[in-house]
Design an enzyme around this catalytic site. Sequence first.
Site, PDB file in Angstrom:
ATOM      1  N   TYR A  56     -14.770  54.944  66.869  1.00  0.00           N
ATOM      2  CA  TYR A  56     -15.243  53.551  66.930  1.00  0.00           C
ATOM      3  C   TYR A  56     -16.702  53.464  67.367  1.00  0.00           C
ATOM      4  CZ  TYR A  56     -10.776  51.929  65.454  1.00  0.00           C
ATOM      5  OH  TYR A  56      -9.686  51.697  64.672  1.00  0.00           O
ATOM      6  N   GLN A  96     -10.524  40.342  58.176  1.00  0.00           N
ATOM      7  CA  GLN A  96      -9.858  41.556  58.640  1.00  0.00           C
ATOM      8  C   GLN A  96     -10.911  42.562  59.123  1.00  0.00           C
ATOM      9  OE1 GLN A  96      -6.409  42.625  55.746  1.00  0.00           O
ATOM     10  NE2 GLN A  96      -7.888  41.484  54.537  1.00  0.00           N
ATOM     11  N   ILE A  98     -14.133  44.220  61.132  1.00  0.00           N
ATOM     12  CA  ILE A  98     -14.541  44.269  62.544  1.00  0.00           C
ATOM     13  C   ILE A  98     -16.065  44.207  62.675  1.00  0.00           C
ATOM     14  CG2 ILE A  98     -12.440  45.543  63.171  1.00  0.00           C
ATOM     15  CD1 ILE A  98     -14.120  48.098  63.365  1.00  0.00           C
ATOM     16  N   ASP A  99     -16.767  44.027  61.519  1.00  0.00           N
ATOM     17  CA  ASP A  99     -18.228  43.903  61.589  1.00  0.00           C
ATOM     18  C   ASP A  99     -18.596  42.447  61.889  1.00  0.00           C
ATOM     19  OD1 ASP A  99     -17.903  44.152  58.089  1.00  0.00           O
ATOM     20  OD2 ASP A  99     -18.614  42.330  59.064  1.00  0.00           O
ATOM     21  N   HIS A 114      -8.417  41.133  63.277  1.00  0.00           N
ATOM     22  CA  HIS A 114      -8.203  42.528  63.670  1.00  0.00           C
ATOM     23  C   HIS A 114      -9.218  43.004  64.686  1.00  0.00           C
ATOM     24  CE1 HIS A 114      -5.757  43.313  59.762  1.00  0.00           C
ATOM     25  NE2 HIS A 114      -5.049  42.714  60.704  1.00  0.00           N
ATOM     26  N   THR A 181     -10.131  42.506  49.435  1.00  0.00           N
ATOM     27  CA  THR A 181      -9.088  43.173  50.192  1.00  0.00           C
ATOM     28  C   THR A 181      -8.017  43.704  49.241  1.00  0.00           C
ATOM     29  OG1 THR A 181      -7.458  42.962  51.989  1.00  0.00           O
ATOM     30  CG2 THR A 181      -7.879  40.985  50.688  1.00  0.00           C
ATOM     31  N   SER A 182      -7.452  44.849  49.631  1.00  0.00           N
ATOM     32  CA  SER A 182      -6.484  45.527  48.762  1.00  0.00           C
ATOM     33  C   SER A 182      -5.085  44.950  48.896  1.00  0.00           C
ATOM     34  CB  SER A 182      -6.425  47.020  49.125  1.00  0.00           C
ATOM     35  OG  SER A 182      -5.986  47.156  50.479  1.00  0.00           O
ATOM     36  N   ALA A 224     -18.380  41.302  45.021  1.00  0.00           N
ATOM     37  CA  ALA A 224     -18.435  40.116  45.889  1.00  0.00           C
ATOM     38  C   ALA A 224     -19.821  39.479  45.853  1.00  0.00           C
ATOM     39  CB  ALA A 224     -18.075  40.514  47.320  1.00  0.00           C
TER      40      ALA A 224
HETATM   41  C1  BV8 Z   1       1.708  44.090  62.950  1.00  0.00           C
HETATM   42  C2  BV8 Z   1      -8.605  47.364  62.298  1.00  0.00           C
HETATM   43  C3  BV8 Z   1       3.562  43.332  64.118  1.00  0.00           C
HETATM   44  C4  BV8 Z   1      -8.793  48.820  62.526  1.00  0.00           C
HETATM   45  C5  BV8 Z   1      -6.763  47.296  60.744  1.00  0.00           C
HETATM   46  C6  BV8 Z   1       5.337  50.601  60.727  1.00  0.00           C
HETATM   47  C7  BV8 Z   1       4.949  50.608  62.068  1.00  0.00           C
HETATM   48  C8  BV8 Z   1       4.117  49.619  62.605  1.00  0.00           C
HETATM   49  C9  BV8 Z   1       3.664  48.617  61.772  1.00  0.00           C
HETATM   50  C10 BV8 Z   1       4.043  48.630  60.452  1.00  0.00           C
HETATM   51  C11 BV8 Z   1       4.872  49.588  59.914  1.00  0.00           C
HETATM   52  N1  BV8 Z   1       5.061  49.320  58.589  1.00  0.00           N
HETATM   53  C12 BV8 Z   1       4.359  48.206  58.271  1.00  0.00           C
HETATM   54  C13 BV8 Z   1       3.751  47.770  59.387  1.00  0.00           C
HETATM   55  C14 BV8 Z   1       2.903  46.616  59.511  1.00  0.00           C
HETATM   56  C15 BV8 Z   1       1.483  47.139  59.463  1.00  0.00           C
HETATM   57  C16 BV8 Z   1       1.149  47.363  58.008  1.00  0.00           C
HETATM   58  O1  BV8 Z   1       0.961  46.402  57.270  1.00  0.00           O
HETATM   59  N2  BV8 Z   1       1.060  48.648  57.609  1.00  0.00           N
HETATM   60  C17 BV8 Z   1       0.745  48.927  56.220  1.00  0.00           C
HETATM   61  C18 BV8 Z   1      -0.058  50.244  56.145  1.00  0.00           C
HETATM   62  C19 BV8 Z   1       2.036  49.001  55.415  1.00  0.00           C
HETATM   63  N3  BV8 Z   1       0.674  46.103  60.049  1.00  0.00           N
HETATM   64  C20 BV8 Z   1       0.431  46.141  61.374  1.00  0.00           C
HETATM   65  O2  BV8 Z   1       0.749  47.033  62.117  1.00  0.00           O
HETATM   66  C21 BV8 Z   1      -0.283  44.904  61.893  1.00  0.00           C
HETATM   67  N4  BV8 Z   1       0.446  44.430  63.051  1.00  0.00           N
HETATM   68  O3  BV8 Z   1       2.375  44.128  61.948  1.00  0.00           O
HETATM   69  O4  BV8 Z   1       2.198  43.687  64.137  1.00  0.00           O
HETATM   70  C22 BV8 Z   1       3.944  43.015  65.469  1.00  0.00           C
HETATM   71  C23 BV8 Z   1       4.926  42.073  65.624  1.00  0.00           C
HETATM   72  C24 BV8 Z   1       5.291  41.747  66.886  1.00  0.00           C
HETATM   73  C25 BV8 Z   1       4.673  42.356  67.970  1.00  0.00           C
HETATM   74  C26 BV8 Z   1       3.674  43.312  67.792  1.00  0.00           C
HETATM   75  C27 BV8 Z   1       3.297  43.643  66.536  1.00  0.00           C
HETATM   76  C28 BV8 Z   1      -1.701  45.192  62.362  1.00  0.00           C
HETATM   77  C29 BV8 Z   1      -2.499  45.772  61.241  1.00  0.00           C
HETATM   78  C30 BV8 Z   1      -3.956  45.854  61.667  1.00  0.00           C
HETATM   79  C31 BV8 Z   1      -4.458  47.268  61.543  1.00  0.00           C
HETATM   80  N5  BV8 Z   1      -5.906  47.281  61.740  1.00  0.00           N
HETATM   81  N6  BV8 Z   1      -8.076  47.210  60.951  1.00  0.00           N
HETATM   82  C32 BV8 Z   1     -10.129  49.265  62.031  1.00  0.00           C
HETATM   83  O5  BV8 Z   1     -10.812  48.519  61.305  1.00  0.00           O
HETATM   84  O6  BV8 Z   1     -10.474  50.405  62.382  1.00  0.00           O
HETATM   85  S1  BV8 Z   1      -6.203  47.357  59.158  1.00  0.00           S
HETATM   86  C33 BV8 Z   1      -7.468  47.595  58.035  1.00  0.00           C
HETATM   87  O7  BV8 Z   1      -6.888  47.886  56.740  1.00  0.00           O
HETATM   88  C34 BV8 Z   1      -8.267  46.345  57.718  1.00  0.00           C
HETATM   89  O8  BV8 Z   1      -8.519  45.584  58.858  1.00  0.00           O
HETATM   90  C35 BV8 Z   1      -7.456  45.595  56.715  1.00  0.00           C
HETATM   91  O9  BV8 Z   1      -6.551  44.713  57.362  1.00  0.00           O
HETATM   92  C36 BV8 Z   1      -6.594  46.660  56.118  1.00  0.00           C
HETATM   93  C37 BV8 Z   1      -6.783  46.684  54.624  1.00  0.00           C
HETATM   94  O10 BV8 Z   1      -8.080  47.038  54.380  1.00  0.00           O
HETATM   95  P1  BV8 Z   1      -8.991  46.165  53.373  1.00  0.00           P
HETATM   96  O11 BV8 Z   1      -9.872  45.315  54.197  1.00  0.00           O
HETATM   97  O12 BV8 Z   1      -8.174  45.499  52.339  1.00  0.00           O
HETATM   98  O13 BV8 Z   1      -9.825  47.329  52.741  1.00  0.00           O
HETATM   99  P2  BV8 Z   1      -9.343  48.311  51.573  1.00  0.00           P
HETATM  100  O14 BV8 Z   1     -10.268  49.478  51.569  1.00  0.00           O
HETATM  101  O15 BV8 Z   1      -7.874  48.547  51.688  1.00  0.00           O
HETATM  102  O16 BV8 Z   1      -9.584  47.452  50.268  1.00  0.00           O
HETATM  103  C38 BV8 Z   1     -10.893  47.039  49.954  1.00  0.00           C
HETATM  104  C39 BV8 Z   1     -10.794  46.228  48.669  1.00  0.00           C
HETATM  105  O17 BV8 Z   1     -12.105  45.751  48.348  1.00  0.00           O
HETATM  106  C40 BV8 Z   1     -10.321  47.055  47.470  1.00  0.00           C
HETATM  107  O18 BV8 Z   1      -9.314  46.331  46.802  1.00  0.00           O
HETATM  108  C41 BV8 Z   1     -11.576  47.205  46.598  1.00  0.00           C
HETATM  109  O19 BV8 Z   1     -11.273  47.156  45.227  1.00  0.00           O
HETATM  110  C42 BV8 Z   1     -12.370  45.991  46.989  1.00  0.00           C
HETATM  111  N7  BV8 Z   1     -13.825  46.171  46.873  1.00  0.00           N
HETATM  112  C43 BV8 Z   1     -14.551  47.299  47.099  1.00  0.00           C
HETATM  113  N8  BV8 Z   1     -15.863  47.040  46.902  1.00  0.00           N
HETATM  114  C44 BV8 Z   1     -15.959  45.720  46.554  1.00  0.00           C
HETATM  115  C45 BV8 Z   1     -14.665  45.168  46.537  1.00  0.00           C
HETATM  116  N9  BV8 Z   1     -14.432  43.891  46.220  1.00  0.00           N
HETATM  117  C46 BV8 Z   1     -15.504  43.121  45.922  1.00  0.00           C
HETATM  118  N10 BV8 Z   1     -16.772  43.580  45.899  1.00  0.00           N
HETATM  119  C47 BV8 Z   1     -17.036  44.858  46.214  1.00  0.00           C
HETATM  120  N11 BV8 Z   1     -18.309  45.301  46.201  1.00  0.00           N
END
Ligand code: BV8
Length: 239
Positions: A56, A96, A98-99, A114, A181-182, A224
């Site tokens: 971080y 979502q 953190i910037d 987040h 977002t994905s 974007a």
């Molecule tokens: C919760 C901070 C419940 C960190 C992040 C098993 C155990 C525990 C939990 C779970 C589990 N199974 C499922 C879960 C729930 C879990 C979850 O969803 N897991 C997934 C993997 C299945 N979720 C959680 O744990 C959440 N909490 O459920 O709590 C609870 C209930 C009661 C009590 C307590 C708890 C918390 C999740 C938060 C995690 N932290 N971030 C850090 O940043 O270091 S997640 C992180 O990934 C992001 O914040 C974001 O949320 C997530 C997805 O990332 P994206 O932002 O979408 O980025 P990505 O790269 O994936 O996609 C980018 C997109 O942009 C692409 O589509 C691309 O095509 C596009 N793109 C690229 N360039 C461009 C563009 N678009 C336009 N223009 C461009 N130029």
Amino acid sequence: MNDIRNIVILTGAGISAESGLKTFRADDGLWEDHPVEEVATPAGFARDPDLVQRFYDERRAQVMAANPNAAHLALGRLDSEWRPERQRGNLLIVTQNIDDLHERGGARRVLHMHGEALSAWCTTCDARHPWRATLRNGPPCPDCGMASLRPDIVWFGEMPYQMERIYRALAEADLFVSIGTSGAVYPAAGFVQEAARAGARTLELNLEESLGSRFFDETRLGKASDLVPALVEELLAQA
Ligand code: BV8
């Protein structure tokens, strides 16, 4: 795009990609260097706090070196013009990310569900502090003096911030826009369905089809920095 009053916008890493900040799931993605369970979970932090603090620290430095792009600036313009006192409606940007590029792009009504890279959270006294330095080697909490500061980030398995406020805004939305977002992570990935249930029109702006595209009324594919300014023009052109 007529008779839109209340807007909720959800942003992900894709809106900051053109500012040079890595996304999560591209092949050069953030998690590639570190398995997610090592750095973005409480267990990972308990197992190797210094690895997580280093990860971080790196993100914090990258955020400070980045600049807002045309998409952030366009949302900043929307934030200043889309207000009830200007015969418009409400706006909430739920990010979502953190910037702080939305804020530096001029947006004010931003909710970091987040957490934030430039904030430190004391696990002893629960205080949060703006933080730009390293968190390694246990700097003292400015409030209680204990060496118990962690990144103010919501990790997997932790509850995202201000969920009540988000669900209230989704219930009142006329338009829900998802940008860069994905749709891989919940509960954020479920917001489109909440908004649709409340009767909102749903629009996705993304580089490619996402895991949630099927839930949207409309998906516009592209960068974007092209799609967001065009959408803001479209919204501000409506009477
Ligand atoms: C919760 C901070 C419940 C960190 C992040 C098993 C155990 C525990 C939990 C779970 C589990 N199974 C499922 C879960 C729930 C879990 C979850 O969803 N897991 C997934 C993997 C299945 N979720 C959680 O744990 C959440 N909490 O459920 O709590 C609870 C209930 C009661 C009590 C307590 C708890 C918390 C999740 C938060 C995690 N932290 N971030 C850090 O940043 O270091 S997640 C992180 O990934 C992001 O914040 C974001 O949320 C997530 C997805 O990332 P994206 O932002 O979408 O980025 P990505 O790269 O994936 O996609 C980018 C997109 O942009 C692409 O589509 C691309 O095509 C596009 N793109 C690229 N360039 C461009 C563009 N678009 C336009 N223009 C461009 N130029």
